[in-house]
Design an enzyme around this catalytic site. Structure first.
Site, PDB file in Angstrom:
ATOM      1  N   MET A  21      91.990  19.222  78.208  1.00  0.00           N
ATOM      2  CA  MET A  21      92.450  17.836  78.236  1.00  0.00           C
ATOM      3  C   MET A  21      91.338  16.851  77.919  1.00  0.00           C
ATOM      4  O   MET A  21      91.528  15.932  77.129  1.00  0.00           O
ATOM      5  CB  MET A  21      93.028  17.508  79.608  1.00  0.00           C
ATOM      6  CG  MET A  21      94.456  17.837  79.682  1.00  0.00           C
ATOM      7  SD  MET A  21      95.391  16.727  80.678  1.00  0.00           S
ATOM      8  CE  MET A  21      94.252  15.711  81.496  1.00  0.00           C
TER       9      MET A  21
ATOM     10  N   TYR B 298      90.500  16.804  74.161  1.00  0.00           N
ATOM     11  CA  TYR B 298      91.460  16.128  73.296  1.00  0.00           C
ATOM     12  C   TYR B 298      91.692  14.669  73.667  1.00  0.00           C
ATOM     13  O   TYR B 298      92.091  13.877  72.818  1.00  0.00           O
ATOM     14  CB  TYR B 298      92.783  16.894  73.256  1.00  0.00           C
ATOM     15  CG  TYR B 298      92.659  18.164  72.453  1.00  0.00           C
ATOM     16  CD1 TYR B 298      92.540  18.109  71.069  1.00  0.00           C
ATOM     17  CD2 TYR B 298      92.621  19.399  73.077  1.00  0.00           C
ATOM     18  CE1 TYR B 298      92.392  19.258  70.321  1.00  0.00           C
ATOM     19  CE2 TYR B 298      92.478  20.561  72.331  1.00  0.00           C
ATOM     20  CZ  TYR B 298      92.368  20.482  70.952  1.00  0.00           C
ATOM     21  OH  TYR B 298      92.215  21.625  70.219  1.00  0.00           O
ATOM     22  N   GLU B 299      91.454  14.294  74.889  1.00  0.00           N
ATOM     23  CA  GLU B 299      91.626  12.902  75.292  1.00  0.00           C
ATOM     24  C   GLU B 299      90.446  12.030  74.874  1.00  0.00           C
ATOM     25  O   GLU B 299      90.640  10.939  74.358  1.00  0.00           O
ATOM     26  CB  GLU B 299      91.835  12.795  76.808  1.00  0.00           C
ATOM     27  CG  GLU B 299      93.192  13.249  77.276  1.00  0.00           C
ATOM     28  CD  GLU B 299      94.335  12.373  76.784  1.00  0.00           C
ATOM     29  OE1 GLU B 299      94.162  11.144  76.647  1.00  0.00           O
ATOM     30  OE2 GLU B 299      95.419  12.924  76.540  1.00  0.00           O
ATOM     31  N   SER B 300      89.224  12.493  75.123  1.00  0.00           N
ATOM     32  CA  SER B 300      88.060  11.610  74.934  1.00  0.00           C
ATOM     33  C   SER B 300      86.874  12.272  74.247  1.00  0.00           C
ATOM     34  O   SER B 300      85.855  11.611  74.059  1.00  0.00           O
ATOM     35  CB  SER B 300      87.587  11.115  76.299  1.00  0.00           C
ATOM     36  OG  SER B 300      87.075  12.217  77.053  1.00  0.00           O
TER      37      SER B 300
ATOM     38  N   SER C 178      98.248  14.838  74.959  1.00  0.00           N
ATOM     39  CA  SER C 178      97.308  15.849  74.447  1.00  0.00           C
ATOM     40  C   SER C 178      97.527  17.195  75.130  1.00  0.00           C
ATOM     41  O   SER C 178      97.350  18.245  74.501  1.00  0.00           O
ATOM     42  CB  SER C 178      95.870  15.388  74.621  1.00  0.00           C
ATOM     43  OG  SER C 178      95.559  15.254  75.986  1.00  0.00           O
TER      44      SER C 178
END
Length: 158
Positions: free
Chosen positions: A51, A54-56, A129
């Site tokens: 996570m 893909y998020e940050s 994501s």
């Protein structure tokens, strides 16, 4: 796109050293620190790594602005309309925190808010994501190359 092969990275450090850096983090460093701070990151260290990637891109200072006027903050991209207060967007502020606190080098509050989201009705599916890139995939690759030898900081966990 999954995790790339990395050289084996040994991670043995107190949690406080994880908290000193701001911006993008090593996935192994992130996983070891998150595991030692929260006992279990989200549902697993692998889930948290996927996570956060893909998020940050593991960037604790990342902010993204949405077409609806809300913004997303920090390593897990927590939304200002639901989880934190940025002083601009009308918010439910379900994590009872200032959004800007998600941008600093201290990620324990990010982890605690993410754990609250995971324990809610939508679970990890609250993140697009997660649904697109992580759910239903073999996440074991995310910790390959990491030695998860974590020392618990007694100041944080007596």
């Amino acid at each position: 796109m999954g995790p790339q092969r990395r050289r084996r990275e040994k991670v043995v450090l107190p949690v406080t050293s994880l908290l000193q850096a701001r911006g993008p983090r090593s996935p192994c460093l992130f996983a070891s620190g998150a595991a030692s701070q929260s006992g279990c990151l989200l549902s697993s260290a692998e889930a948290g790594l996927c996570m956060a990637h893909y998020e940050s891109g593991f960037d604790t200072a990342f902010v993204d602005h949405n077409p609806d006027g809300s913004s997303e903050y920090g390593i897990f991209q927590l939304n200002s309309a639901w989880w934190c207060d940025n002083g601009i967007t009308p918010t439910k502020n379900l994590c009872h925190m200032d959004c800007h606190d998600l941008l600093n080098r201290h990620i324990l509050d990010d982890i605690m808010c993410a754990k609250q989201i995971v324990s809610s009705q939508n679970g990890l599916s609250a993140w697009t994501s997660w649904r697109r890139h992580c759910s239903g995939h073999d996440l074991s690759e995310w910790l390959k190359g990491c030695d998860m030898n974590v020392k618990i900081d007694p100041k944080i966990h007596p």
